[in-house]
Write a protein that holds these residues in place. Sequence first.
Motif, mmCIF file in Angstrom:
data_model
loop_
_atom_site.group_PDB
_atom_site.id
_atom_site.type_symbol
_atom_site.label_atom_id
_atom_site.label_comp_id
_atom_site.label_asym_id
_atom_site.label_seq_id
_atom_site.Cartn_x
_atom_site.Cartn_y
_atom_site.Cartn_z
ATOM 1 N N LEU A 206 0.818 -1.217 0.000
ATOM 2 C CA LEU A 206 0.000 0.000 0.000
ATOM 3 C C LEU A 206 0.845 1.258 0.000
ATOM 4 O O LEU A 206 0.444 2.292 -0.539
ATOM 5 C CB LEU A 206 -0.917 -0.002 1.233
ATOM 6 C CG LEU A 206 -1.963 -1.114 1.298
ATOM 7 C CD1 LEU A 206 -2.672 -1.083 2.649
ATOM 8 C CD2 LEU A 206 -2.976 -0.972 0.174
ATOM 9 N N ARG A 217 -6.689 -0.338 0.444
ATOM 10 C CA ARG A 217 -6.659 -1.349 1.493
ATOM 11 C C ARG A 217 -8.047 -1.914 1.794
ATOM 12 O O ARG A 217 -8.183 -2.954 2.438
ATOM 13 C CB ARG A 217 -6.044 -0.783 2.764
ATOM 14 C CG ARG A 217 -6.916 0.173 3.550
ATOM 15 C CD ARG A 217 -6.201 0.571 4.837
ATOM 16 N NE ARG A 217 -5.645 -0.597 5.504
ATOM 17 C CZ ARG A 217 -4.443 -0.630 6.080
ATOM 18 N NH1 ARG A 217 -3.673 0.444 6.052
ATOM 19 N NH2 ARG A 217 -4.030 -1.707 6.673
ATOM 20 N N GLY A 222 -6.339 -5.477 -2.220
ATOM 21 C CA GLY A 222 -5.419 -4.835 -1.298
ATOM 22 C C GLY A 222 -5.364 -5.546 0.042
ATOM 23 O O GLY A 222 -4.284 -5.718 0.623
ATOM 24 N N ALA A 223 -6.523 -5.975 0.542
ATOM 25 C CA ALA A 223 -6.556 -6.683 1.825
ATOM 26 C C ALA A 223 -5.833 -8.023 1.727
ATOM 27 O O ALA A 223 -5.080 -8.413 2.644
ATOM 28 C CB ALA A 223 -8.007 -6.890 2.251
ATOM 29 N N GLU A 226 -1.984 -7.423 1.513
ATOM 30 C CA GLU A 226 -1.406 -7.059 2.809
ATOM 31 C C GLU A 226 -1.408 -8.239 3.772
ATOM 32 O O GLU A 226 -0.461 -8.420 4.569
ATOM 33 C CB GLU A 226 -2.193 -5.895 3.405
ATOM 34 C CG GLU A 226 -1.947 -4.572 2.718
ATOM 35 C CD GLU A 226 -0.478 -4.165 2.763
ATOM 36 O OE1 GLU A 226 0.078 -4.041 3.865
ATOM 37 O OE2 GLU A 226 0.124 -4.000 1.680
ATOM 38 N N ASP A 241 -7.008 -6.767 7.843
ATOM 39 C CA ASP A 241 -7.174 -7.159 6.442
ATOM 40 C C ASP A 241 -7.983 -8.450 6.326
ATOM 41 O O ASP A 241 -8.768 -8.610 5.380
ATOM 42 C CB ASP A 241 -5.803 -7.324 5.792
ATOM 43 C CG ASP A 241 -5.010 -6.022 5.805
ATOM 44 O OD1 ASP A 241 -5.534 -5.013 5.326
ATOM 45 O OD2 ASP A 241 -3.887 -6.024 6.339
#
Length: 263
Positions: A206, A217, A222-223, A226, A241
């Motif tokens: 990110l 995120r 994105g989650a 991460e 996340d």
Amino acid sequence: MSEVATGTFTPKPGGAPITRQVVAQALMEAKLMLRNGEQLLLAVVIPVMVLIGGVTAGNAIDLDLGTDRPLVDLLTPGVLALAIMSTSFTSLAIATGFERRYGVIKRLGASPLPRTGLLAGKVLALGCVQLVQLFIIGGVGQILGWTPAAGFGTVLAFFLAIATGTLAFAALGLFVAGVLRAEATLAAANLIYLLLLAGGAVVLPLTAYGAYGDVARWLPSGALGEAVRTAFLDGAPAWRDLGVLLIWALLGSTLTARTFKWE
């Protein structure tokens, strides 16, 4: 000729045990997925090319992602997350869309395999393909110098990331396949995959996206990125996340349950 005693061969009509049906369905789904050239391209070839190209080009231009960790330690977990996304979303959506078009699911509905068994077989097949992806991408990462965090915490955190990521993207993939025609599903699944690959913060962290990272995120890509990076860098689960992925899984499951058409 000796006579066969009465009761030696007793008819026993009925389907096989549900576990055997699910395993057979999962193996067939996994074989079809790995034999399909387009899906093999999405599942293995593109992620490996992204990993090798990203590490090579990033080191050549001295790419700065705001951390002192080696670039390969950041990119390898991101590419693993990309592979999970491609298998759970794009490949599943395309395969299910064409199964609906050719009436495969309708015919399976007339077999002893229940709907829950069909879905369980698809999820188990995804797990088999993801295991192959882990060995191939992880092996390429090791050759490039990847040094993931070791220990039980890493394994647990990676398992949680795979489980929640698969649930979220599989639910969204079935939603797309259930409401669109096969050709439209093919186009939409590939377009969404490319958009998330470029701007979904799945491969790069990110911090590489600046202020947009606060928005990315909350995307499932994105989650997942991460969650996998935290697992291999810190050896611990990224609870926030994982929670985001569970929300996407719940949303996708609800939409799929309300809209999916089996024929």
